[in-house]
Write a protein that holds these residues in place. Structure first.
Motif, PDB file in Angstrom:
ATOM      1  N   UNK A  51      32.647  44.001  36.591  1.00  0.00           N
ATOM      2  CA  UNK A  51      31.042  44.112  36.514  1.00  0.00           C
ATOM      3  C   UNK A  51      30.349  43.486  38.007  1.00  0.00           C
ATOM      4  N   UNK A  52      30.989  42.546  38.408  1.00  0.00           N
ATOM      5  CA  UNK A  52      30.537  41.857  39.788  1.00  0.00           C
ATOM      6  C   UNK A  52      30.794  42.973  40.949  1.00  0.00           C
ATOM      7  N   UNK A  53      31.743  43.550  40.620  1.00  0.00           N
ATOM      8  CA  UNK A  53      32.247  44.503  41.687  1.00  0.00           C
ATOM      9  C   UNK A  53      31.077  45.687  41.887  1.00  0.00           C
ATOM     10  N   UNK A  54      30.498  46.193  40.707  1.00  0.00           N
ATOM     11  CA  UNK A  54      29.662  47.315  40.765  1.00  0.00           C
ATOM     12  C   UNK A  54      28.375  46.677  41.272  1.00  0.00           C
ATOM     13  N   UNK A  74      35.637  46.015  28.600  1.00  0.00           N
ATOM     14  CA  UNK A  74      36.174  45.775  29.875  1.00  0.00           C
ATOM     15  C   UNK A  74      35.701  45.211  31.121  1.00  0.00           C
ATOM     16  N   UNK A  75      34.177  44.961  30.989  1.00  0.00           N
ATOM     17  CA  UNK A  75      33.330  44.709  32.093  1.00  0.00           C
ATOM     18  C   UNK A  75      33.964  43.467  32.696  1.00  0.00           C
ATOM     19  N   UNK A  76      34.557  42.673  31.913  1.00  0.00           N
ATOM     20  CA  UNK A  76      34.891  41.165  32.452  1.00  0.00           C
ATOM     21  C   UNK A  76      36.196  41.228  33.052  1.00  0.00           C
ATOM     22  N   UNK A  77      37.019  42.361  32.910  1.00  0.00           N
ATOM     23  CA  UNK A  77      38.378  42.448  33.318  1.00  0.00           C
ATOM     24  C   UNK A  77      38.512  42.482  35.141  1.00  0.00           C
ATOM     25  N   UNK A  78      39.650  41.960  35.381  1.00  0.00           N
ATOM     26  CA  UNK A  78      39.739  41.997  36.914  1.00  0.00           C
ATOM     27  C   UNK A  78      40.247  43.550  37.176  1.00  0.00           C
ATOM     28  N   UNK A  79      39.286  43.900  38.162  1.00  0.00           N
ATOM     29  CA  UNK A  79      39.410  45.457  38.746  1.00  0.00           C
ATOM     30  C   UNK A  79      40.969  45.845  39.139  1.00  0.00           C
ATOM     31  N   UNK A  80      41.870  44.895  39.626  1.00  0.00           N
ATOM     32  CA  UNK A  80      43.050  45.049  39.663  1.00  0.00           C
ATOM     33  C   UNK A  80      44.108  45.561  38.606  1.00  0.00           C
ATOM     34  N   UNK A 112      40.588  54.279  35.321  1.00  0.00           N
ATOM     35  CA  UNK A 112      39.533  53.252  35.274  1.00  0.00           C
ATOM     36  C   UNK A 112      38.984  52.722  36.450  1.00  0.00           C
ATOM     37  N   UNK A 113      40.000  52.824  37.621  1.00  0.00           N
ATOM     38  CA  UNK A 113      39.604  52.096  38.736  1.00  0.00           C
ATOM     39  C   UNK A 113      38.823  53.191  39.360  1.00  0.00           C
ATOM     40  N   UNK A 114      38.963  54.321  39.497  1.00  0.00           N
ATOM     41  CA  UNK A 114      38.216  55.397  39.924  1.00  0.00           C
ATOM     42  C   UNK A 114      36.777  55.598  39.293  1.00  0.00           C
ATOM     43  N   UNK A 115      36.783  55.039  38.161  1.00  0.00           N
ATOM     44  CA  UNK A 115      35.335  55.119  37.440  1.00  0.00           C
ATOM     45  C   UNK A 115      34.456  53.858  37.853  1.00  0.00           C
ATOM     46  N   UNK A 116      35.149  52.573  38.177  1.00  0.00           N
ATOM     47  CA  UNK A 116      34.526  51.710  38.607  1.00  0.00           C
ATOM     48  C   UNK A 116      33.940  51.813  40.002  1.00  0.00           C
ATOM     49  N   UNK A 117      34.972  52.242  40.853  1.00  0.00           N
ATOM     50  CA  UNK A 117      34.777  52.996  42.123  1.00  0.00           C
ATOM     51  C   UNK A 117      33.458  53.808  42.244  1.00  0.00           C
ATOM     52  N   UNK A 118      33.258  54.919  41.399  1.00  0.00           N
ATOM     53  CA  UNK A 118      32.169  55.693  41.484  1.00  0.00           C
ATOM     54  C   UNK A 118      30.876  54.993  40.866  1.00  0.00           C
ATOM     55  N   UNK A 119      31.021  54.185  39.840  1.00  0.00           N
ATOM     56  CA  UNK A 119      29.905  53.214  39.356  1.00  0.00           C
ATOM     57  C   UNK A 119      29.227  52.399  40.624  1.00  0.00           C
ATOM     58  N   UNK A 120      30.221  51.770  41.413  1.00  0.00           N
ATOM     59  CA  UNK A 120      30.013  50.884  42.228  1.00  0.00           C
ATOM     60  C   UNK A 120      29.153  51.797  43.352  1.00  0.00           C
TER      61      UNK A 120
END
Ligand SMILES: Nc1ncnc2c1ncn2[C@@H]1O[C@H](COP(=O)(O)OP(=O)(O)OP(=O)(O)O)[C@@H](O)[C@H]1O
Ligand SMILES: [Mg+2]
Lengths: 266, 288
Positions: free
Chosen positions: B102-105, B136-142, B148-156
């Motif tokens: 979440x913080x990453x986004x 999964x919002x609180x999970x470490x992106x690593x 899922x990483x790809x999705x977080x990157x797009x959301x970011x």
């Protein structure tokens, strides 16, 4: 930007210097650095300049490319030059408040600046014209005598060549990471020192993660090919001195003799 | 309202032995709301081209006009541009750094200087748009999977609410299911939310299914630019460039060569099935 760092980078070209044995270049660089610390008058620096200019010229590496390496140390250069310039005692030439320039300070600052700049340029010529593998081979062979003193020379030179090889890769990776964060609006240039340091976190974290991943991958790939250190390991292309190395050593000795002579005479 | 490239030229390492002309006079215009695919063989200059569109690379020649204004003019706010033209890089590993998803986004919207409330609202919205599970919002992106990483990157990038999204190979390294999901979500962003999309891809198959227009890069030049059916007509030239039209194009062409009168503008399996069934006199209403 970050890509200006040229230390550890190889510049492919076909020049007499590229073709020299790495040991010749290593030793030559060492001698050149020693000569810089030995030089203490303008004539010596004149000889050093001539030698360096000739080496740059013969190496066929564009001058602009070499100068880019200097940019990375410009800060260090400025600090040491200004310290020497303003804080040396001697005959005062100019004064404003507590700042003064003396004749000895001017001389020292000039020599210090030249010495640092030539040192960086000289060693970058070596790395620019020698592939990291050759460099490691050269080191390993030159330091082979230490093996008897139980120094793991092969392992050390292997680590060194891998570290050198990683510098450009990491620089490239840093560039990519910076771009990815800039695309998300990151700003690395404005703000005070603390803010700027904090703005490095989004670069450093991905960089470390990827460096560790690369390191484990590399270790795995080496083990998969049965790497087990230097013991009993032979070379596909053992280093061998050629005629041109003899010539290079002759030039090097002539240069060293000239610097010593110039220092003793003046 | 559009983004326009005029005679864009870019050379890597100009004046050194590494000199590499990556773009040679590229011209195009992408209008608001379009869904464009950018295709080309490895090293054809796709990634180089898209980094110009948000000002990360400065062209060695030519110009970029965003809404009619040159982004190279004195005092142009490039940081604001990067909030408008969102760019998602090929490898999510290059941008994930926070301790939790979440913080990453939140990083992008925070850089826009919004209020904490607005930042979190946008982050939550963006994560929902890319279909990232809330637990999964609180999970470490690593610790996430590739998809899922790809999705977080797009959301970011999405969380900055850009007008245009550029995605560099968003499906590289994903399984067919993950690929279809991501492409489906990108399509929805275009159709439902009106986002202009530029999708970089190797796969004609993917692109043909979703985009309205294809641009083909070849050795730093724009070789073709048009609707998929027009571009695929040049399938022989595409092959010479190391690309290929979708497999269905070959089947259709083969059928035509054997004298079956199918329409040669067909680009998807669905259309082909309908056409063939139609010829067989079954009405063509069913789907395969
Ligand atoms: N940082 C760089 N420095 C020097 N040359 C580069 C750099 N990045 C790319 N190039 C060169 O520019 C050309 C275009 O590269 P680019 O990355 O744009 O290709 P691409 O179409 O994205 O390829 P891929 O499909 O493999 O991602 C290539 O010949 C590449 O070698
Ligand atoms: Mg690419």
């Amino acid at each position: 930007m970050i890509r200006d760092i040229t230390i550890g980078q190889y510049y492919p070209a076909d020049s007499p210097i590229h073709r020299l044995d790495p040991r010749t270049k290593l030793f030559g660089t060492l001698v050149y650095i020693v000569s810089l610390f030995f030089a203490d008058n303008l004539w010596c620096y004149g000889a050093a300049t001539l030698f360096l200019a000739a080496a740059v010229r013969i190496s066929r590496v564009p001058f602009r490319f070499i100068v880019r390496g200097l940019k990375a140390v410009v800060f260090l250069l400025l600090i040491s030059v200004s310290f020497n310039l303003f804080l040396t005692d001697g005959r005062v030439l100019w004064q404003a408040g507590f700042l003064k320039i003396t004749d000895a300070g001017l001389r020292l600052a000039l020599f210090m600046g030249l010495r640092l700049a030539y040192l960086v340029i000289g060693s970058s010529i070596m790395t620019l014209t020698t592939t990291p593998n050759q460099l490691a081979d050269g080191l390993e062979k030159s330091l082979g005598f230490l093996n008897r003193a139980r120094v793991p020379v092969h392992e050390i030179s292997m680590m060194m060549s891998i570290a050198l090889r990683f510098i450009p890769i990491l620089v490239e990776e840093t560039d990519k990471i910076m771009k990815a964060q800039m695309a998300r609006g990151a700003d690395f240039e404005s703000g005070n020192v603390i803010r700027r340091a904090k703005s490095m976190i989004p670069i450093l974290v991905p960089l470390f993660v990827s460096a560790f991943r690369r390191a484990t991958d590399l270790a795995m790939a080496m083990e998969a090919r049965c790497y087990r250190g230097g013991e009993g390991r032979t070379k596909m292309k053992p280093l061998q001195y050629e005629r041109r190395d003899g010539f290079a050593y002759a030039v090097l000795l002539a240069y060293l003799a000239a610097v010593i002579a110039l220092r003793l005479i003046w | 309202m559009s983004i326009k490239a005029v005679d864009l030229t870019y050379t890597y390492g100009a004046g050194t032995a590494f000199e590499q002309r990556a773009l040679r006079g590229v011209n195009f215009e992408i209008k608001d709301g379009e869904f464009v695919g950018l295709i080309g063989h490895t090293g054809s200059g796709k990634s180089t081209l898209i980094q110009h569109l948000n000002g990360l690379l400065k062209a060695t020649g030519g110009d970029i006009l965003y809404h009619g204004e040159s982004i190279y003019q004195e005092g142009y706010n490039l940081r604001a541009l990067r909030g408008k033209v969102g760019l998602v890089f090929q490898y999510p590993e290059y941008q994930l750094f926070e301790t939790d998803v979440f913080s990453d986004v939140c990083f992008g919207p925070r850089n826009l200087g919004l209020s904490q409330e607005e930042i979190e609202k946008r982050a939550r919205h963006a994560l929902r748009l890319v279909g990232f599970p809330e637990k999964l919002y609180g999970k470490s992106p690593f610790e996430l999977s590739g998809g899922q990483k790809r999705r977080v990157a797009i959301a970011g990038v999405l969380a900055m609410r850009p007008e245009m999204m550029i995605l560099d190979e968003p499906t590289a390294g994903l399984d067919p299911k993950g690929r279809d999901e991501i492409l489906g979500q990108i399509e929805r962003l275009n159709r439902q939310h009106g986002l202009t999309i530029l999708l970089v891809s190797h796969s004609m198959e993917d692109v043909a299914r979703y985009v309205d227009r294809i641009m083909v890069m070849n050795h730093g030049e724009l070789a073709f630019d048009g609707a998929p059916r027009e571009v695929f007509r040049h399938y022989r030239e595409l092959e010479a460039m190391g690309l290929a039209a979708p497999q269905i194009t070959y089947i259709v062409q083969e059928l035509r060569e054997r004298g079956v009168p199918v329409d040669d503008s067909i680009t998807t399996v669905k259309e082909a099935a309908a056409a063939i069934l139609g010829l067989l006199g079954k009405g063509g209403g069913e789907e395969t």
